[in-house]
Design a protein around this motif. Structure first.
Motif, PDB file in Angstrom:
ATOM      1  N   ASN A   1      26.027  -1.078 -12.390  1.00  7.81           N
ATOM      2  CA  ASN A   1      25.849  -1.647 -11.190  1.00  7.81           C
ATOM      3  C   ASN A   1      24.828  -1.137 -10.524  1.00  7.81           C
ATOM      4  O   ASN A   1      24.066  -1.764  -9.968  1.00  7.81           O
ATOM      5  N   GLU A   2      24.628   0.287 -10.849  1.00 10.68           N
ATOM      6  CA  GLU A   2      23.349   0.950 -10.274  1.00 10.68           C
ATOM      7  C   GLU A   2      21.935   0.278 -10.814  1.00 10.68           C
ATOM      8  O   GLU A   2      21.298   0.023 -10.273  1.00 10.68           O
ATOM      9  N   LYS A   3      22.221  -0.047 -12.168  1.00  9.52           N
ATOM     10  CA  LYS A   3      21.011  -0.639 -12.778  1.00  9.52           C
ATOM     11  C   LYS A   3      20.602  -2.012 -11.989  1.00  9.52           C
ATOM     12  O   LYS A   3      19.436  -2.487 -11.648  1.00  9.52           O
ATOM     13  N   ILE A   4      21.667  -2.968 -11.587  1.00  7.08           N
ATOM     14  CA  ILE A   4      21.605  -4.222 -10.992  1.00  7.08           C
ATOM     15  C   ILE A   4      21.206  -3.875  -9.651  1.00  7.08           C
ATOM     16  O   ILE A   4      20.225  -4.512  -9.069  1.00  7.08           O
ATOM     17  N   ALA A   5      21.805  -3.170  -8.965  1.00 10.46           N
ATOM     18  CA  ALA A   5      21.493  -2.804  -7.635  1.00 10.46           C
ATOM     19  C   ALA A   5      20.111  -2.601  -7.449  1.00 10.46           C
ATOM     20  O   ALA A   5      19.388  -2.826  -6.622  1.00 10.46           O
ATOM     21  N   ASN A   6      19.564  -1.359  -8.132  1.00  5.55           N
ATOM     22  CA  ASN A   6      18.155  -0.926  -8.422  1.00  5.55           C
ATOM     23  C   ASN A   6      17.262  -1.870  -8.673  1.00  5.55           C
ATOM     24  O   ASN A   6      15.998  -2.019  -7.928  1.00  5.55           O
ATOM     25  N   GLY A   7      17.682  -3.035  -9.307  1.00  2.98           N
ATOM     26  CA  GLY A   7      16.689  -4.107  -9.859  1.00  2.98           C
ATOM     27  C   GLY A   7      16.570  -4.959  -8.654  1.00  2.98           C
ATOM     28  O   GLY A   7      15.506  -5.452  -8.327  1.00  2.98           O
ATOM     29  N   TYR A   8      17.899  -5.245  -7.785  1.00  2.00           N
ATOM     30  CA  TYR A   8      17.881  -6.161  -6.814  1.00  2.00           C
ATOM     31  C   TYR A   8      16.745  -5.332  -5.487  1.00  2.00           C
ATOM     32  O   TYR A   8      16.216  -6.356  -4.877  1.00  2.00           O
ATOM     33  N   LEU A   9      16.916  -4.048  -5.357  1.00  2.00           N
ATOM     34  CA  LEU A   9      16.113  -3.570  -4.326  1.00  2.00           C
ATOM     35  C   LEU A   9      14.480  -3.689  -4.852  1.00  2.00           C
ATOM     36  O   LEU A   9      13.881  -4.031  -3.988  1.00  2.00           O
ATOM     37  N   MET A  10      14.223  -3.594  -6.129  1.00  2.75           N
ATOM     38  CA  MET A  10      12.911  -3.812  -6.560  1.00  2.75           C
ATOM     39  C   MET A  10      12.333  -5.167  -6.302  1.00  2.75           C
ATOM     40  O   MET A  10      11.381  -5.413  -5.474  1.00  2.75           O
ATOM     41  N   TYR A  11      13.275  -6.113  -6.754  1.00  6.29           N
ATOM     42  CA  TYR A  11      13.020  -7.544  -6.633  1.00  6.29           C
ATOM     43  C   TYR A  11      12.824  -7.519  -5.085  1.00  6.29           C
ATOM     44  O   TYR A  11      11.769  -8.480  -4.829  1.00  6.29           O
ATOM     45  N   ALA A  12      13.803  -7.237  -4.212  1.00  4.80           N
ATOM     46  CA  ALA A  12      13.335  -7.559  -2.712  1.00  4.80           C
ATOM     47  C   ALA A  12      12.201  -6.845  -2.325  1.00  4.80           C
ATOM     48  O   ALA A  12      11.378  -7.497  -1.372  1.00  4.80           O
ATOM     49  N   SER A  13      11.551  -5.684  -2.593  1.00  5.61           N
ATOM     50  CA  SER A  13      10.343  -5.152  -2.210  1.00  5.61           C
ATOM     51  C   SER A  13       9.118  -6.219  -2.474  1.00  5.61           C
ATOM     52  O   SER A  13       8.388  -6.376  -2.017  1.00  5.61           O
ATOM     53  N   TRP A  14       9.475  -6.780  -3.720  1.00  5.98           N
ATOM     54  CA  TRP A  14       8.169  -7.805  -4.182  1.00  5.98           C
ATOM     55  C   TRP A  14       7.878  -8.753  -3.264  1.00  5.98           C
ATOM     56  O   TRP A  14       7.061  -9.060  -2.648  1.00  5.98           O
ATOM     57  N   PHE A  15       9.256  -9.584  -2.598  1.00  7.86           N
ATOM     58  CA  PHE A  15       8.956 -10.503  -1.555  1.00  7.86           C
ATOM     59  C   PHE A  15       8.570  -9.685  -0.272  1.00  7.86           C
ATOM     60  O   PHE A  15       7.912 -10.444   0.492  1.00  7.86           O
ATOM     61  N   LYS A  16       9.128  -8.622   0.056  1.00  6.86           N
ATOM     62  CA  LYS A  16       8.660  -7.861   1.334  1.00  6.86           C
ATOM     63  C   LYS A  16       7.207  -7.698   1.201  1.00  6.86           C
ATOM     64  O   LYS A  16       6.324  -8.059   2.173  1.00  6.86           O
ATOM     65  N   ASP A  17       6.721  -7.240   0.221  1.00  9.94           N
ATOM     66  CA  ASP A  17       5.156  -7.020   0.118  1.00  9.94           C
ATOM     67  C   ASP A  17       4.355  -8.190   0.129  1.00  9.94           C
ATOM     68  O   ASP A  17       3.377  -8.424   0.703  1.00  9.94           O
ATOM     69  N   GLU A  18       4.862  -9.324  -0.380  1.00 12.42           N
ATOM     70  CA  GLU A  18       4.283 -10.504  -0.106  1.00 12.42           C
ATOM     71  C   GLU A  18       4.132 -11.100   1.140  1.00 12.42           C
ATOM     72  O   GLU A  18       3.275 -11.509   1.731  1.00 12.42           O
ATOM     73  N   GLU A  19       5.330 -10.782   2.156  1.00  9.54           N
ATOM     74  CA  GLU A  19       5.269 -11.321   3.494  1.00  9.54           C
ATOM     75  C   GLU A  19       4.619 -10.484   4.084  1.00  9.54           C
ATOM     76  O   GLU A  19       3.669 -10.858   5.146  1.00  9.54           O
ATOM     77  N   ILE A  20       4.146  -9.389   3.918  1.00  5.85           N
ATOM     78  CA  ILE A  20       3.355  -8.364   4.697  1.00  5.85           C
ATOM     79  C   ILE A  20       1.695  -8.902   4.238  1.00  5.85           C
ATOM     80  O   ILE A  20       0.912  -8.868   5.146  1.00  5.85           O
TER      81      ILE A  20
END
Length: 179
Positions: free
Chosen positions: A155-174
């Protein structure tokens, strides 16, 4: 931008550092913790009763969370991953649990801490899934106990992966904002 809609005097409350996909829908009595991600086409419908989500929760694409009017609520603990196209209807999901893709968890079911509900499983109303266990099938049945470190690692692997994926989209929005 995600659709965030008030209803019956309730406005969703979103914690810090959350990512909401452009077409995610969050309605009504929804309170979400920090570092969560709500992905494309996910719907959190707190129109008829409460939805409470802890910290570091990812609700993946196409999932639907809903309740029964005056009868059930959705409660999701911390560090929970909800796979693609999951339905959670008036159920409780404890800390560190994983709900596999396409699973359905019905009213008043409780998924224990660190438990895993397999992809495609149907957890019937009032089912109690013990902490650290794997359930699968239609209807879902106990398969085996899972070592706590194995469940936590997955679960930590999945959760950390989704935090990373979310950061990609946030970076694009910025980057879009700065153009």
């Amino acid at each position: 931008m995600a659709l965030i809609k008030s209803v019956r005097g309730f406005t969703p409350q979103i914690g810090e550092n959350c990512y909401l996909a452009d077409n995610a829908t969050i309605i009504g009595d929804v309170i979400m913790g920090h570092d969560c991600s709500i992905w494309f086409n996910a719907v959190l419908r707190g129109d008829v009763n409460a939805i409470r989500i802890g910290n570091r929760v990812n609700i993946q694409d196409g999932s639907v969370l809903h309740t029964l009017y005056q009868k059930s609520v959705v409660e999701i603990g911390n560090n929970v991953s909800v796979g693609h196209n999951v339905t959670i209807h008036g159920a409780t999901i404890k800390d560190g649990a994983l709900i596999g893709m396409g699973a359905t968890v019905l009213d008043h079911a409780i998924v224990g801490e660190g438990a895993i509900v397999a992809a495609g499983a149907l957890v019937l109303s009032n089912t109690i899934i013990e902490p650290g266990s794997l359930w699968a099938g239609v209807p879902a049945k106990f398969i085996k106990k899972i070592p706590p470190e194995q469940s936590r690692e997955l679960n930590e692997k999945i959760a950390n992966g989704y935090l990373m994926y979310a950061s990609w989209f946030k970076d694009e929005e910025i980057n879009e904002t700065n153009k």
